[in-house]
Scaffold this motif. Structure first.
Motif, PDB file in Angstrom:
ATOM      1  N   THR A  42      74.845  62.461  22.730  1.00 47.52           N
ATOM      2  CA  THR A  42      73.441  63.336  23.804  1.00 47.52           C
ATOM      3  C   THR A  42      72.822  62.197  24.380  1.00 47.52           C
ATOM      4  OG1 THR A  42      72.286  63.967  22.096  1.00 47.52           O
ATOM      5  CG2 THR A  42      74.631  65.540  22.058  1.00 47.52           C
ATOM      6  N   PHE A  43      71.937  62.900  24.876  1.00 48.18           N
ATOM      7  CA  PHE A  43      70.834  61.973  25.720  1.00 48.18           C
ATOM      8  C   PHE A  43      70.107  62.673  26.453  1.00 48.18           C
ATOM      9  CE2 PHE A  43      75.017  59.710  26.164  1.00 48.18           C
ATOM     10  CZ  PHE A  43      75.325  58.485  25.886  1.00 48.18           C
ATOM     11  N   ARG A  44      69.072  62.274  25.594  1.00 47.59           N
ATOM     12  CA  ARG A  44      67.658  63.478  26.826  1.00 47.59           C
ATOM     13  C   ARG A  44      66.710  62.450  26.818  1.00 47.59           C
ATOM     14  NH1 ARG A  44      65.147  66.387  21.626  1.00 47.59           N
ATOM     15  NH2 ARG A  44      64.226  65.025  20.402  1.00 47.59           N
ATOM     16  N   GLN A  45      65.945  62.340  28.037  1.00 41.86           N
ATOM     17  CA  GLN A  45      64.497  62.065  28.362  1.00 41.86           C
ATOM     18  C   GLN A  45      63.103  62.426  27.639  1.00 41.86           C
ATOM     19  OE1 GLN A  45      64.131  61.905  32.666  1.00 41.86           O
ATOM     20  NE2 GLN A  45      62.966  59.646  32.888  1.00 41.86           N
ATOM     21  N   ARG A  46      62.336  61.525  27.536  1.00 36.49           N
ATOM     22  CA  ARG A  46      61.354  61.647  26.019  1.00 36.49           C
ATOM     23  C   ARG A  46      60.092  61.083  27.044  1.00 36.49           C
ATOM     24  NH1 ARG A  46      62.036  63.142  20.112  1.00 36.49           N
ATOM     25  NH2 ARG A  46      59.691  63.690  20.777  1.00 36.49           N
ATOM     26  N   SER A  47      59.121  61.378  27.307  1.00 36.58           N
ATOM     27  CA  SER A  47      57.900  60.095  27.853  1.00 36.58           C
ATOM     28  C   SER A  47      58.578  59.355  28.659  1.00 36.58           C
ATOM     29  CB  SER A  47      57.184  60.078  26.904  1.00 36.58           C
ATOM     30  OG  SER A  47      56.416  61.077  25.762  1.00 36.58           O
ATOM     31  N   GLY A  48      59.279  59.272  29.527  1.00 37.74           N
ATOM     32  CA  GLY A  48      59.902  57.927  30.391  1.00 37.74           C
ATOM     33  C   GLY A  48      60.701  57.181  29.774  1.00 37.74           C
ATOM     34  N   TRP A  65      65.157  56.602  28.153  1.00 36.52           N
ATOM     35  CA  TRP A  65      66.198  57.871  27.686  1.00 36.52           C
ATOM     36  C   TRP A  65      66.265  57.491  25.830  1.00 36.52           C
ATOM     37  CZ3 TRP A  65      68.644  61.372  30.220  1.00 36.52           C
ATOM     38  CH2 TRP A  65      68.708  61.027  31.570  1.00 36.52           C
ATOM     39  N   GLN A  66      66.352  58.440  24.885  1.00 34.33           N
ATOM     40  CA  GLN A  66      67.021  58.440  23.406  1.00 34.33           C
ATOM     41  C   GLN A  66      67.817  58.984  23.345  1.00 34.33           C
ATOM     42  OE1 GLN A  66      65.975  61.662  20.594  1.00 34.33           O
ATOM     43  NE2 GLN A  66      64.584  60.015  19.824  1.00 34.33           N
ATOM     44  N   ALA A  67      69.282  58.065  22.934  1.00 35.09           N
ATOM     45  CA  ALA A  67      70.376  57.990  22.571  1.00 35.09           C
ATOM     46  C   ALA A  67      70.585  58.409  21.410  1.00 35.09           C
ATOM     47  CB  ALA A  67      71.258  57.177  23.445  1.00 35.09           C
ATOM     48  N   ARG A  68      71.375  59.581  21.136  1.00 34.20           N
ATOM     49  CA  ARG A  68      71.480  60.306  19.581  1.00 34.20           C
ATOM     50  C   ARG A  68      73.371  60.053  19.514  1.00 34.20           C
ATOM     51  NH1 ARG A  68      68.906  62.937  15.458  1.00 34.20           N
ATOM     52  NH2 ARG A  68      66.954  63.018  17.064  1.00 34.20           N
ATOM     53  N   VAL A  69      74.168  59.453  18.030  1.00 31.46           N
ATOM     54  CA  VAL A  69      75.457  59.401  18.096  1.00 31.46           C
ATOM     55  C   VAL A  69      75.466  60.436  16.984  1.00 31.46           C
ATOM     56  CG1 VAL A  69      77.303  58.537  17.666  1.00 31.46           C
ATOM     57  CG2 VAL A  69      75.656  57.490  19.468  1.00 31.46           C
ATOM     58  N   LYS A 118      68.721  55.820  19.146  1.00 32.38           N
ATOM     59  CA  LYS A 118      67.966  54.424  19.407  1.00 32.38           C
ATOM     60  C   LYS A 118      67.201  54.621  21.225  1.00 32.38           C
ATOM     61  CE  LYS A 118      67.566  49.864  20.441  1.00 32.38           C
ATOM     62  NZ  LYS A 118      68.637  48.352  19.492  1.00 32.38           N
ATOM     63  N   SER A 119      66.142  54.374  21.507  1.00 35.70           N
ATOM     64  CA  SER A 119      65.656  54.548  22.736  1.00 35.70           C
ATOM     65  C   SER A 119      65.845  53.347  23.812  1.00 35.70           C
ATOM     66  CB  SER A 119      63.955  55.884  22.166  1.00 35.70           C
ATOM     67  OG  SER A 119      63.946  56.758  22.163  1.00 35.70           O
ATOM     68  N   PHE A 120      65.396  53.725  24.639  1.00 33.47           N
ATOM     69  CA  PHE A 120      65.736  53.068  25.687  1.00 33.47           C
ATOM     70  C   PHE A 120      65.055  52.915  27.274  1.00 33.47           C
ATOM     71  CE2 PHE A 120      69.793  53.102  23.493  1.00 33.47           C
ATOM     72  CZ  PHE A 120      70.072  51.793  22.889  1.00 33.47           C
ATOM     73  N   ASP A 121      65.576  52.115  28.288  1.00 33.97           N
ATOM     74  CA  ASP A 121      64.540  52.398  29.206  1.00 33.97           C
ATOM     75  C   ASP A 121      65.030  53.520  30.977  1.00 33.97           C
ATOM     76  OD1 ASP A 121      62.299  50.914  27.721  1.00 33.97           O
ATOM     77  OD2 ASP A 121      63.019  48.950  29.553  1.00 33.97           O
ATOM     78  N   SER A 122      66.266  52.721  30.581  1.00 32.62           N
ATOM     79  CA  SER A 122      67.092  53.718  30.924  1.00 32.62           C
ATOM     80  C   SER A 122      68.708  54.349  30.665  1.00 32.62           C
ATOM     81  CB  SER A 122      67.943  52.933  32.128  1.00 32.62           C
ATOM     82  OG  SER A 122      68.842  52.220  31.587  1.00 32.62           O
ATOM     83  N   LYS A 123      68.964  55.596  31.123  1.00 33.29           N
ATOM     84  CA  LYS A 123      70.079  55.635  30.413  1.00 33.29           C
ATOM     85  C   LYS A 123      71.551  55.240  30.712  1.00 33.29           C
ATOM     86  CE  LYS A 123      72.185  60.474  31.130  1.00 33.29           C
ATOM     87  NZ  LYS A 123      73.075  61.634  31.983  1.00 33.29           N
ATOM     88  N   ALA A 124      71.563  54.554  30.967  1.00 35.26           N
ATOM     89  CA  ALA A 124      72.733  53.583  31.639  1.00 35.26           C
ATOM     90  C   ALA A 124      72.550  52.755  30.614  1.00 35.26           C
ATOM     91  CB  ALA A 124      72.846  52.698  32.617  1.00 35.26           C
ATOM     92  N   ALA A 125      71.056  52.277  29.791  1.00 35.57           N
ATOM     93  CA  ALA A 125      71.258  51.284  28.663  1.00 35.57           C
ATOM     94  C   ALA A 125      71.808  52.505  27.010  1.00 35.57           C
ATOM     95  CB  ALA A 125      69.684  50.676  28.192  1.00 35.57           C
TER      96      ALA A 125
END
Length: 327
Positions: free
Chosen positions: A3-9, A11-15, A25-32
């Motif tokens: 699942t993915f959600r955007q927080r404070s600019g 994108w956080q991925a949760r598996v 883990k958090s990333f600068d883009s949803k693609a990453a």
């Protein structure tokens, strides 16, 4: 499932996968974030996944220390590698956890070091760091990627082509003659280096039980390449060895590596010879031997080079000498 959600600019991925702890883990883009999630899910499916928090808790300094204690001593170049690891441990980069050791961090280390050392040193240090991380992944099961694989290395510098001229040889040998506290071993050591093209470590490791003056050979039980080698000796090399005194410990040259280096450096300074390293004597000897042994296979057998490409780095023929052969 990811699942993915955007927080404070960001994108956080949760598996979440049954049988495994939750990975986030958090990333600068949803693609990453999506790309990371796919890699985690794939590693879980393949049975090779380990929780990333294990790597987050371990500092690079700790991994370097363990590698230096357990792995480095098994290598031929242990001393040089240990020096490189010790330097990295004192650097800021060693304070990063293995999980935070990104390509950007390694690239910053590279750029900072390039301000004070040459490209060759940086390449060696990055190779050491890459080896440490790869070993930690394979042997110690650290769930980390190797950031060194994504960092551009500096262009490989050209090999040294410094040769000792005949005039410089005369001056150097004269300044190395045993006077006062100067070592009596330096003159025969330099002369034998120029006659055989042996490496410094091979010369200092020579033992009388491995030398046969009648057959004109010197046996090297362990070389830099990790192989055995028998060096053919010229009549002049035999004469140099025959004049040396025999010591009870069996060593041919009663010199330490550091003592030899200091004596050589001081001798060059007294002779006003600049930019000459002891290893340059191997270049000089190889070029001189090439005039006697035009067959490169025979030349490599004498010098101990395992490939013609490496031999070319040590063979520096003069253009005027080659021109004469074209007549």
């Amino acid at each position: 499932m990811a699942t993915f959600r955007q927080r404070s600019g960001t994108w956080q991925a949760r598996v979440r996968v049954k049988g495994f702890p939750v990975e986030t883990k958090s990333f600068d883009s949803k693609a990453a974030a999506q790309r990371w999630a796919r890699e985690i899910e794939s590693s879980m499916d393949n049975g090779g996944h380990q929780h990333s928090s294990k790597g987050a808790e371990i500092l690079l300094r700790e991994v370097l220390q363990r590698y230096m204690e357990e792995v480095t001593p098994t290598k031929r170049g242990a001393k040089r590698e240990a020096e490189g690891i010790a330097f990295m441990q004192r650097n800021k980069v060693a304070s990063y956890s293995m999980a935070k050791l990104s390509p950007a961090v390694v690239a910053t280390y590279r750029d900072h070091r390039l301000k004070t050392v040459g490209a060759g040193t940086i390449i060696r240090e990055l190779c050491i760091l890459s080896s440490v991380i790869s070993h930690a992944r394979r042997e110690w099961s650290l769930p980390i990627s190797n950031p060194c694989e994504l960092v551009r290395k500096p262009a490989t510098p050209l090999g040294r082509s410094r040769l000792l001229s005949v005039d410089e040889e005369v001056k150097l040998l004269d300044e190395l003659k045993p006077r006062g506290r100067r070592s009596p071993w330096m003159v025969p050591l330099v002369m034998l280096a120029l006659e055989t093209a042996m490496r410094r470590g091979e010369l200092l490791g020579l033992r009388w039980e491995h030398i046969d003056l009648e057959k004109q050979t010197a046996f090297l039980p362990l070389t830099k390449n990790g192989t055995v080698r028998t060096v053919p000796l010229s009549k002049r090399a035999v004469a140099i060895l025959a004049d040396l005194p025999r010591c009870v410990d069996g060593r041919v040259f009663q010199l330490t590596d550091m003592g030899m280096e200091a004596a050589f450096r001081k001798g060059c300074a007294r002779a006003e010879i600049v930019n000459l390293h002891f290893h340059d004597l191997r270049h000089t000897a190889t070029s001189r031997l090439a005039e006697k042994l035009p067959n490169v296979i025979e030349l490599a057998a004498v010098t101990g080079h395992q490939t013609i490409q490496m031999l070319k780095r040590y063979y520096h023929p003069k253009a005027e000498a080659l021109a004469k052969k074209l007549d």
